[in-house]
Design an enzyme around this catalytic site. Structure first.
Site, PDB file in Angstrom:
ATOM      1  N   GLY B 143     -13.313 -23.632 -19.970  1.00  0.00           N
ATOM      2  CA  GLY B 143     -14.096 -22.403 -20.104  1.00  0.00           C
ATOM      3  C   GLY B 143     -15.378 -22.637 -20.870  1.00  0.00           C
ATOM      4  O   GLY B 143     -15.392 -23.371 -21.869  1.00  0.00           O
ATOM      5  N   ARG B 278      -6.185  13.555  -5.075  1.00  0.00           N
ATOM      6  CA  ARG B 278      -6.267  13.320  -3.639  1.00  0.00           C
ATOM      7  C   ARG B 278      -5.176  14.126  -2.934  1.00  0.00           C
ATOM      8  O   ARG B 278      -3.991  13.978  -3.240  1.00  0.00           O
ATOM      9  CB  ARG B 278      -6.075  11.825  -3.375  1.00  0.00           C
ATOM     10  CG  ARG B 278      -5.763  11.453  -1.957  1.00  0.00           C
ATOM     11  CD  ARG B 278      -6.993  11.482  -1.095  1.00  0.00           C
ATOM     12  NE  ARG B 278      -6.742  10.887   0.205  1.00  0.00           N
ATOM     13  CZ  ARG B 278      -7.503  11.096   1.271  1.00  0.00           C
ATOM     14  NH1 ARG B 278      -8.578  11.869   1.179  1.00  0.00           N
ATOM     15  NH2 ARG B 278      -7.232  10.529   2.418  1.00  0.00           N
ATOM     16  N   GLN B 297       5.151   8.493  -3.612  1.00  0.00           N
ATOM     17  CA  GLN B 297       4.000   8.092  -4.430  1.00  0.00           C
ATOM     18  C   GLN B 297       4.405   7.984  -5.909  1.00  0.00           C
ATOM     19  O   GLN B 297       3.967   7.072  -6.609  1.00  0.00           O
ATOM     20  CB  GLN B 297       2.860   9.104  -4.253  1.00  0.00           C
ATOM     21  CG  GLN B 297       1.510   8.671  -4.834  1.00  0.00           C
ATOM     22  CD  GLN B 297       0.720   7.758  -3.902  1.00  0.00           C
ATOM     23  OE1 GLN B 297       1.225   7.308  -2.874  1.00  0.00           O
ATOM     24  NE2 GLN B 297      -0.531   7.492  -4.256  1.00  0.00           N
ATOM     25  N   GLN B 298       5.247   8.906  -6.361  1.00  0.00           N
ATOM     26  CA  GLN B 298       5.741   8.850  -7.743  1.00  0.00           C
ATOM     27  C   GLN B 298       6.479   7.529  -7.980  1.00  0.00           C
ATOM     28  O   GLN B 298       6.269   6.842  -8.985  1.00  0.00           O
ATOM     29  CB  GLN B 298       6.695  10.013  -8.016  1.00  0.00           C
ATOM     30  CG  GLN B 298       6.047  11.381  -7.954  1.00  0.00           C
ATOM     31  CD  GLN B 298       7.067  12.504  -7.793  1.00  0.00           C
ATOM     32  OE1 GLN B 298       8.259  12.326  -8.080  1.00  0.00           O
ATOM     33  NE2 GLN B 298       6.619  13.652  -7.318  1.00  0.00           N
ATOM     34  N   ARG B 300       6.226   4.784  -6.363  1.00  0.00           N
ATOM     35  CA  ARG B 300       5.363   3.605  -6.288  1.00  0.00           C
ATOM     36  C   ARG B 300       4.604   3.394  -7.591  1.00  0.00           C
ATOM     37  O   ARG B 300       4.328   2.260  -7.965  1.00  0.00           O
ATOM     38  CB  ARG B 300       4.349   3.771  -5.141  1.00  0.00           C
ATOM     39  CG  ARG B 300       4.991   3.692  -3.774  1.00  0.00           C
ATOM     40  CD  ARG B 300       4.008   4.088  -2.675  1.00  0.00           C
ATOM     41  NE  ARG B 300       3.032   3.025  -2.410  1.00  0.00           N
ATOM     42  CZ  ARG B 300       2.095   3.104  -1.471  1.00  0.00           C
ATOM     43  NH1 ARG B 300       2.003   4.201  -0.721  1.00  0.00           N
ATOM     44  NH2 ARG B 300       1.259   2.114  -1.272  1.00  0.00           N
ATOM     45  N   GLY B 373      -7.759   3.442   1.477  1.00  0.00           N
ATOM     46  CA  GLY B 373      -9.078   2.859   1.674  1.00  0.00           C
ATOM     47  C   GLY B 373      -9.932   2.922   0.421  1.00  0.00           C
ATOM     48  O   GLY B 373     -10.718   2.014   0.150  1.00  0.00           O
ATOM     49  N   GLU B 396      -2.280 -21.761 -18.767  1.00  0.00           N
ATOM     50  CA  GLU B 396      -1.337 -21.905 -19.892  1.00  0.00           C
ATOM     51  C   GLU B 396       0.094 -22.083 -19.388  1.00  0.00           C
ATOM     52  O   GLU B 396       1.040 -21.659 -20.046  1.00  0.00           O
ATOM     53  CB  GLU B 396      -1.416 -20.693 -20.827  1.00  0.00           C
ATOM     54  CG  GLU B 396      -2.771 -20.483 -21.467  1.00  0.00           C
ATOM     55  CD  GLU B 396      -3.087 -21.503 -22.561  1.00  0.00           C
ATOM     56  OE1 GLU B 396      -2.274 -21.657 -23.470  1.00  0.00           O
ATOM     57  OE2 GLU B 396      -4.154 -22.149 -22.477  1.00  0.00           O
TER      58      GLU B 396
END
Lengths: 645, 645
Positions: B143, B278, B297-298, B300, B373, B396
């Protein structure tokens, strides 16, 4: 086997270059060229060779491509390359319907080179628009619209004089002047901005302000308006119109299955060649072994190699099924069988897209990690593959939402059958086994040693039980939810997570397993290929099935510690059996080095030579940064801006 | 609660802006500011506010950042920003060891802004070099080395006159002239090229051709060479030198746990605010509901929200443990406890890094997909988060390889105990439960309804059984493999996939679950926060545990259909209970909008306004491409280049 040759005398399948991978190739149990011929067929091999060679010999297709270009430069190159592909005219558009295997090969070759190119090309060929959800009032995401499209097909509510609405209809709208590429009056059209991948493609948005569309630009396949303003349609009912549109929805989803498979093939090719040459640690300090010798590395990668083969076969077979459906649509076939075929393919593609795109997503990620830091270098292409594959999970229907289409189809079959009802059968026979539903639910796992599981017939039987179990569970749960007073909308939503979703996925996995099992067990498989193909089939089937072990135990198909253990042992045994075939299996599916475009994935296996060459060819590797003087001249004055804390 | 105020009079926790998310916030069961205060503490809240404000008010930190910049521009900006952070001097280097919570907060704030900046800054602060595998003869990946470093610490074999080798030692080598940034004679130094993420950081390589290093540039913490060429060391044995280096290895891994947690927090913040605003589909055609109302959705997203909290707490506690270890090292503590603490933290960090980085990897991917999307648009940042998080799985120590350190530690404890041996205990008490190994293996699951599982004590007990089961299985398998005549190397490799790997992960999950359980059940939790915190604790624990259901059945901890079903029902019930708290829980962990930098994740929830503003602010949105004339002028001549097929 005599070597296949092109008319030029060059072999269609040249020997891989000499190098460190030679040792790994020499250990293969089968002749890879014979598998390539069996897998692809001679015509396809020749056709792919011609396309790959044309791209490799044309300086316009020289690297770089993908994320190492600025978006503007990438879009320009991609546009020029797309034009050039039209000039090559590898497969005239008019011939496509009669040459489905060549269509497949063309998608695969262009996609292996770069999905931005393949998608841009096929969007032109099909005048096809990627359907996307509305971005409130605007159209958003439309492929090719960002910078280049001059016309767009827009779906809008059709009103006839008098204010009657006839629903969504497609209109052809001119959005830009073809001579100047400036927008037409009333049209605001632009580029949606950088995406995670496929940035060679210009996705756009458009907004319309009182744009007039001539009557003849209504695309009138299913309905039309007479010059007097009356609406006429040849499609009798809304249901049939809907069913016609299912066919075109399926096309997009089946194509995405293929795109995902290509991405997975490329990723496993890179990771397995890397793993066969990269050495780390060993039994003594002096001796380091290739990382592919470690059971952990085998287990991380070989199931995805098997998945690439299994899903490749599934995609090709589904593409031919779709061809049959499209022929029926063109021939205006209104038979019951045609309608059933449409429903079945809709169900297969609605779960096939999720299964294939997720398998590719996870497989590419695993390949990326399995290559360590080398996989994290952009030049090795695993990042671009992941980014280009990512929209496959989303467009043409979000995967999680789409799976509902498949579970609904299966639940519908069960309901139609009822007690003493009609047989369950379908044109492609993917659901015929459900006729034995009750008997299958009575089955129990009988293997007791890993050897019992080394053929895919065993996981196939387990999958049939699993699908029947999930179907029963889903049906019962849905009935319970409805009886409890919930609306259909609520009841269905409450059955998705642990019922309908795994049902749809398990059904699709079963279908993929069944088709690959049949393909690898047919009599015309050449004897030298039988063992390796059956191992691939068993590995994919068992590995997929092992995600469902909890359900196999819960429903009583498995009992006792032994069942779960033999499943694990069989997977590891198959990995060990396949590890020496891995490099040859990759040779069958990997494109030429120029197309694969990954220093760590080159066919010679000269890992470090290839990497150093590529590193030193990158932009300004050894040069000072243009801003070097900033560093050397203005040292920071530590604390000079310290805020009050 | 009286509002906290800065000395300027501004509130430390300002109210979120008004907008569509207001409705979702109003439904929360708890006051989010009180949770923020409990979670962070007042000093940290003030400190973070000061850092965030400084960045927001400084034009140098104005957007864009990340993948939307060219690598060269990004590296320049990142370098200038890093210099500016030194000028701000938020936390003087000398104060760091005494202000660990502020160090944590500084890492988090800079990382939330951009990991390229945070990593560049901390590499400077620590004179710290990312250790990476050799790229054959060269150093690769270092780095800051690509464009800017003037000195490097190089580990090389130390030979004294007479040819005696003393093993690897660190040397300070000048690689560039600080005035010109040109390389020193004999040094070839360059940039390794574009990576998948963190491209603001210039990772480099260096090769040395007979470079002379003055004797005084041997970094002589553990060994030195006298002017006469003799080797002296104060460290008695190689084992102790190794143990000292474990401490510094752990630091890197613990830091990566924190980096992963930050990425996960940002991703869930974006996805949950999006999901609460949404709208898609609904019970009728007229009414669309926010997608967060769907159980799918909950399921997920909410477990990842719970994971962000659980892992955040784990990270902070492990960071404090590490501080204790480092204090001991500085104080030259040679006690048994200090050595045991080093081993325990090594085991925790070696599995903690894999668990945290993988959870973040999967969580970000799920968030990306859950935003459809919109998640695929680069401006919404989920792509950059995924790309910047990705190396956490690799550097690491590759995750899969690293887990061996943890399983070896656990197997070692079991072996040390033996029949009638010493108690199993450790300084941090993470392994003390193993003393009840035999009793725990006799436990069985007793819950029979989902309500029985709504507290994390139930999955905690299940995890203890699971770790003991996997420990026994791993021990037995390893003994069998060794008895069969395999070498240790081979035997250990053959036990990884289904034994040692899940053992290490399950042990770490147990530790995270235990610490979060204790944190959320302590008496000092303010009463209004108890319910929500306990739900988060239960959800994380059950969701993690549900990955192991197959083993719970196989080993007999679960039996019958009911056990698996109540586990699933409890997870869904917790999701439903937490869905109305989700937006407020995000308000606690999300940085200000300027730092979060995601139009779909802004705190007001004005989804479409924010998106359109951002889209239209992108580069050349409505402009023709610079290459437009190529499109308009030169039409392709189809087939003009057709190859012979």
């Amino acid at each position: 086997m005599a070597p296949l040759r092109e008319s030029s005398g060059d072999p269609v399948l040249p020997d891989p270059p000499q190098g460190p991978l030679h040792v790994a190739r020499a250990r293969a149990s089968f002749p890879w060229k014979e598998l390539a011929l069996f897998w692809e067929g001679e015509d396809t091999l020749r056709f792919k060779k011609a396309i790959f060679s044309a791209l490799e010999n044309d300086p316009l297709f020289a690297h770089p491509r993908g994320s190492r270009l600025s978006v503007e430069k990438y879009q320009e190159l991609n546009f020029l390359r797309c034009k050039r592909v039209f000039e090559y005219d590898f497969l005239p558009v008019g011939d496509m319907l009669d040459s489905l295997p060549r269509v497949l090969a063309l998608i695969e070759c262009l996609g292996m080179y770069d999905w931005s190119l393949a998608v841009k090309f096929f969007l032109h060929v099909l005048e096809f628009i990627i359907h996307s959800p509305d971005f409130e009032a605007a159209k958003f995401w439309v492929g090719n619209m960002g910078k280049t499209a001059t016309h767009a097909v827009v779906f809008a509510q059709l009103y006839t004089p008098g204010g009657q609405c006839h629903g969504l209809h497609p209109f052809l709208v001119q959005i830009r002047d073809p001579k100047t590429l400036l927008p037409m009056p009333g049209v605001m059209v632009g580029d949606i901005g950088k995406k995670l991948g496929q940035n060679g493609l210009d996705n756009g948005f458009a907004m319309f302000h009182k744009v007039r569309i001539p009557r003849q630009d209504l695309l009138n396949r299913s309905g039309d308006v007479t010059p007097e303003g009356a609406y006429v349609t040849h499609v009798k009912d809304v249901g049939q119109r809907f069913s016609e549109s299912l066919g075109s929805l399926s096309s997009g989803r089946v194509a995405i299955v293929g795109m995902s498979v290509v991405n997975l093939k490329l990723a496993v090719s890179i990771a397995l060649r890397f793993s066969a040459t990269r050495r780390q640690f060993g039994p003594t300090d002096k001796e380091e072994v290739p990382v592919l010798q470690y059971p952990m590395q085998q287990w991380r990668l070989l199931p995805y190699l098997a998945a690439a083969y299994a899903l490749d076969h599934f995609f090709k077979s589904l593409f031919l099924d779709l061809g049959e459906l499209q022929q029926g649509l063109l021939g205006k076939d209104r038979s019951v069988r045609q309608a059933e075929l449409g429903r079945e393919i809709h169900a297969l593609s609605s779960a096939g897209k999720p299964l294939a795109s997720w398998t590719a997503q996870r497989g590419i990620q695993e390949c990326r990690e399995a290559c360590g830091g080398h996989g994290y270098l952009a030049m090795n292409r695993l990042g671009d593959l992941r980014d280009d594959n990512d929209p496959n999970c989303t467009y043409e229907g979000d995967n999680s939402v789409l799976l509902q289409q498949t579970s609904r189809y299966l639940l519908g079959l069960l309901a139609r059958r009822g007690p003493g009802g009609a047989r369950i059968e379908s044109p492609l026979k993917t659901v015929d086994f459900l006729d034995g539903y009750a008997d299958i639910l009575g089955r129990r796992f009988e293997g007791s040693s890993p050897e019992d599981l080394l053929d895919s017939s065993v996981p196939l039987a387990a999958y049939e039980w699993l699908v029947c179990y999930l179907l029963r569970e889903s049906h019962q749960k849905l009935s319970r939810e409805k009886r409890s007073g919930k609306s259909d909308f609520e009841a269905i939503n409450d059955c998705q997570v642990y019922h309908c979703r795994p049902l749809a996925l398990a059904f699709l996995e079963l279908t993929v397993v069944r088709r690959f099992h049949e393909h690898t067990h047919q009599p015309r498989v050449p004897p030298p290929l039988r063992a390796v193909l059956r191992r691939l089939s068993a590995l994919y089937a068992l590995w997929s099935l092992s995600q469902h072990t909890a359900l196999l135990y819960r429903g009583g198909y498995f009992s006792g510690e032994r069942a779960g253990k033999v499943l694990e042992s069989a997977i590891l045994a198959l990995c060990a059996q396949l590890k020496d075939d891995a490099v040859a299996l990759v040779d069958v599916i990997a494109p030429p080095d120029f197309i694969l475009d990954s220093p760590i994935g080159r066919a010679d296996g000269e890992l470090y030579k290839n990497l150093w060459t590529a590193v030193l060819q990158e932009n300004k590797v050894l040069e000072r940064a243009s801003w070097w003087a900033e560093f050397a001249v203005n040292k920071p004055v530590i604390g000079s801006l310290k805020p009050k804390l």
